[in-house]
Design a protein around this motif. Sequence first.
Motif, PDB file in Angstrom:
ATOM      1  N   LEU A 140       1.856 -64.535 -19.007  1.00 15.97           N
ATOM      2  CA  LEU A 140       2.435 -64.118 -20.281  1.00 15.97           C
ATOM      3  C   LEU A 140       2.675 -62.615 -20.288  1.00 15.97           C
ATOM      4  O   LEU A 140       1.771 -61.822 -20.026  1.00 15.97           O
ATOM      5  CB  LEU A 140       1.496 -64.510 -21.418  1.00 15.97           C
ATOM      6  N   TYR A 199       4.459 -61.643 -26.490  1.00 15.90           N
ATOM      7  CA  TYR A 199       4.737 -62.755 -27.372  1.00 15.90           C
ATOM      8  C   TYR A 199       4.929 -62.244 -28.797  1.00 15.90           C
ATOM      9  O   TYR A 199       4.658 -61.066 -29.091  1.00 15.90           O
ATOM     10  CB  TYR A 199       3.641 -63.823 -27.315  1.00 15.90           C
ATOM     11  N   VAL A 228       4.493 -63.604 -32.996  1.00 15.53           N
ATOM     12  CA  VAL A 228       4.019 -64.645 -33.910  1.00 15.53           C
ATOM     13  C   VAL A 228       4.925 -64.761 -35.132  1.00 15.53           C
ATOM     14  O   VAL A 228       4.644 -65.550 -36.037  1.00 15.53           O
ATOM     15  CB  VAL A 228       2.560 -64.405 -34.348  1.00 15.53           C
ATOM     16  N   LYS A 240       1.141 -57.814 -26.937  1.00 17.35           N
ATOM     17  CA  LYS A 240       1.075 -57.798 -25.482  1.00 17.35           C
ATOM     18  C   LYS A 240       0.373 -59.035 -24.956  1.00 17.35           C
ATOM     19  O   LYS A 240      -0.587 -59.528 -25.544  1.00 17.35           O
ATOM     20  CB  LYS A 240       0.329 -56.545 -25.007  1.00 17.35           C
ATOM     21  N   GLY A 241       0.857 -59.487 -23.818  1.00 19.15           N
ATOM     22  CA  GLY A 241       0.219 -60.596 -23.136  1.00 19.15           C
ATOM     23  C   GLY A 241      -0.598 -60.108 -21.968  1.00 19.15           C
ATOM     24  O   GLY A 241      -1.190 -59.025 -22.007  1.00 19.15           O
ATOM     25  N   ASP A 298      -3.799 -67.188 -29.923  1.00 24.90           N
ATOM     26  CA  ASP A 298      -2.374 -66.914 -29.775  1.00 24.90           C
ATOM     27  C   ASP A 298      -1.875 -67.014 -28.339  1.00 24.90           C
ATOM     28  O   ASP A 298      -0.693 -66.817 -28.090  1.00 24.90           O
ATOM     29  CB  ASP A 298      -2.051 -65.498 -30.285  1.00 24.90           C
ATOM     30  N   LYS A 299      -2.763 -67.310 -27.408  1.00 27.25           N
ATOM     31  CA  LYS A 299      -2.329 -67.248 -26.023  1.00 27.25           C
ATOM     32  C   LYS A 299      -2.542 -68.570 -25.304  1.00 27.25           C
ATOM     33  O   LYS A 299      -3.316 -69.414 -25.722  1.00 27.25           O
ATOM     34  CB  LYS A 299      -3.088 -66.139 -25.290  1.00 27.25           C
ATOM     35  N   ILE A 300      -1.846 -68.706 -24.211  1.00 23.88           N
ATOM     36  CA  ILE A 300      -1.987 -69.871 -23.350  1.00 23.88           C
ATOM     37  C   ILE A 300      -2.080 -69.370 -21.918  1.00 23.88           C
ATOM     38  O   ILE A 300      -1.377 -68.445 -21.529  1.00 23.88           O
ATOM     39  CB  ILE A 300      -0.809 -70.850 -23.549  1.00 23.88           C
TER      40      ILE A 300
END
Lengths: 114, 112
Positions: free
Chosen positions: A45, A48, A50, A57-58, B98-100
């Motif tokens: 990731l 992202y 929402v 940040k991923g 919120d993450k995967i």
Amino acid sequence: NAGVTQTPKFRVLKTGQSMTLLCAQDMNHEYMYWYRQDPGMGLRLIHYSVGEGTTAKGEVPDGYNVSRLKKQNFLLGLESAAPSQTSVYFCASSTSGGPLETQYFGPGTRLLVL
Amino acid sequence: AQTVTQSQPEMSVQEAETVTLSCTYDTSESDYYLFWYKQPPSRQMILVIRQEAYKQQNATENRFSVNFQKAAKSFSLKISDSQLGDAAMYFCAYSRGDKIIFGKGTRLHILP
């Protein structure tokens, strides 16, 4: 209903050039994601969102910026491309449940940085 | 940090046979979701099956089923009556918040 679309499908850049990848979804999804996929690394990731106007940040955000000015669009920018950014980039979206809900993926963008 | 491990980079199965793909994960959370995604040569990711951690019953979707062992942190995918169209990369994924997080994938070959 096109689902998730990505533009362009393929691009070649020279080191130092900039570009923007566009992701669009017509499902009224709240969450949108940018991933990169490298051989042997699975999906990681990058950033992202929402919701409209928000980004986060991923796992691997360095060298990338994103914007979500409209709910249906999520842009990924490379300000100064590097060979390490050669990858396949996937965009995905999901409903307000976030990643707990099914993610719908785009077809991918193959980027080659020389 | 959470991790997802797929220990089989590649597997092969005879058409019409059954195959099981392994996945283990590491987390200290009790509530989360697990997924199996399929990526055919077209590269588009397709959701195969989803499992909520609070549900003890294993999820099934037609020929696809999972063996979810929460205590062992194991989430394997069983494909029954394998078909040529099942040939693809399969990714296991863990999600909370919120993450995967995705595993590195298992490439499945179907032998005619």
